[in-house]
Design a protein around this motif. Structure first.
Motif, PDB file in Angstrom:
ATOM      1  N   ALA A 103       0.832  -1.207   0.000  1.00 35.69           N
ATOM      2  CA  ALA A 103       0.000   0.000   0.000  1.00 35.69           C
ATOM      3  C   ALA A 103       0.869   1.261   0.000  1.00 35.69           C
ATOM      4  CB  ALA A 103      -0.935   0.003   1.203  1.00 35.69           C
ATOM      5  N   GLU A 104       1.968   1.220   0.742  1.00 32.02           N
ATOM      6  CA  GLU A 104       2.891   2.362   0.762  1.00 32.02           C
ATOM      7  C   GLU A 104       3.484   2.593  -0.624  1.00 32.02           C
ATOM      8  OE1 GLU A 104       4.142   4.618   3.436  1.00 32.02           O
ATOM      9  OE2 GLU A 104       2.101   4.009   3.900  1.00 32.02           O
ATOM     10  N   LEU A 105       3.874   1.510  -1.305  1.00 33.82           N
ATOM     11  CA  LEU A 105       4.437   1.641  -2.651  1.00 33.82           C
ATOM     12  C   LEU A 105       3.386   2.139  -3.638  1.00 33.82           C
ATOM     13  CD1 LEU A 105       6.713  -1.516  -2.792  1.00 33.82           C
ATOM     14  CD2 LEU A 105       7.388   0.855  -2.369  1.00 33.82           C
ATOM     15  N   ASP A 106       2.149   1.672  -3.495  1.00 38.08           N
ATOM     16  CA  ASP A 106       1.065   2.171  -4.343  1.00 38.08           C
ATOM     17  C   ASP A 106       0.875   3.678  -4.147  1.00 38.08           C
ATOM     18  OD1 ASP A 106       0.582  -0.316  -5.422  1.00 38.08           O
ATOM     19  OD2 ASP A 106      -1.199  -0.718  -4.195  1.00 38.08           O
ATOM     20  N   ARG A 107       0.975   4.128  -2.902  1.00 38.49           N
ATOM     21  CA  ARG A 107       0.843   5.560  -2.616  1.00 38.49           C
ATOM     22  C   ARG A 107       1.991   6.348  -3.244  1.00 38.49           C
ATOM     23  NH1 ARG A 107       3.053   8.841   0.855  1.00 38.49           N
ATOM     24  NH2 ARG A 107       4.114   7.187   1.990  1.00 38.49           N
ATOM     25  N   LEU A 108       3.217   5.826  -3.121  1.00 39.55           N
ATOM     26  CA  LEU A 108       4.388   6.521  -3.665  1.00 39.55           C
ATOM     27  C   LEU A 108       4.368   6.607  -5.189  1.00 39.55           C
ATOM     28  CD1 LEU A 108       7.243   5.117  -1.398  1.00 39.55           C
ATOM     29  CD2 LEU A 108       6.330   7.445  -1.411  1.00 39.55           C
TER      30      LEU A 108
END
Length: 136
Positions: A103-108
């Motif tokens: 989810a963090e990578l999707d946000r970035l």
């Protein structure tokens, strides 16, 4: 010089309209344009400035539900994420239960903005597709 936009129906949201504009400007112009559009809270928009010699590309995406996303882009138009931001995402995921690295990578990378904007990217019946970019 004033710019006249050609508006057409937006099939992704009946009752709304769409316009696209191809433009050229000095590096950094895209940020000023995105800032001006940000005051219009019901708009969905993307402003893309292509990479030029000595300047990274940048993309600004906005939706009323998600707010604004800004990313540096490669010469191929792909979102690039700095090493420090990747490290921070990994550390947050390791340090906090409930923080998902995916989810963090999707946000970035702006994935949720892409998913929300994708239906709006397609031109309506017969509407031209125009790309936004800046050349220095």
């Amino acid at each position: 010089m004033p710019v006249k936009l050609e508006w057409s129906s937006q099939p992704a949201a009946p009752g709304t309209h769409r316009a696209e504009l191809n433009w050229q400007g000095a590096p950094g112009t895209s940020g000023a344009l995105a800032s001006a559009l940000n005051g219009w809270q019901k708009l969905r928009y993307e402003v893309t400035e292509e990479a030029t010699p000595g300047c990274d590309g940048v993309r600004y995406s906005y939706t009323p539900t998600l707010g604004i996303f800004t990313a540096v882009t490669s010469a191929a138009g792909e979102v690039t994420v700095s090493e420090s931001r990747l490290r921070n995402a990994v550390e947050r995921a390791q340090a906090h239960e409930g923080v998902d690295l995916g989810a963090e990578l999707d946000r970035l990378t702006g994935r949720i903005w892409d998913e929300e904007l994708e239906p709006f990217r397609y031109a309506g019946d017969g509407a031209p597709v125009r790309w936004l970019h800046a050349a220095g």
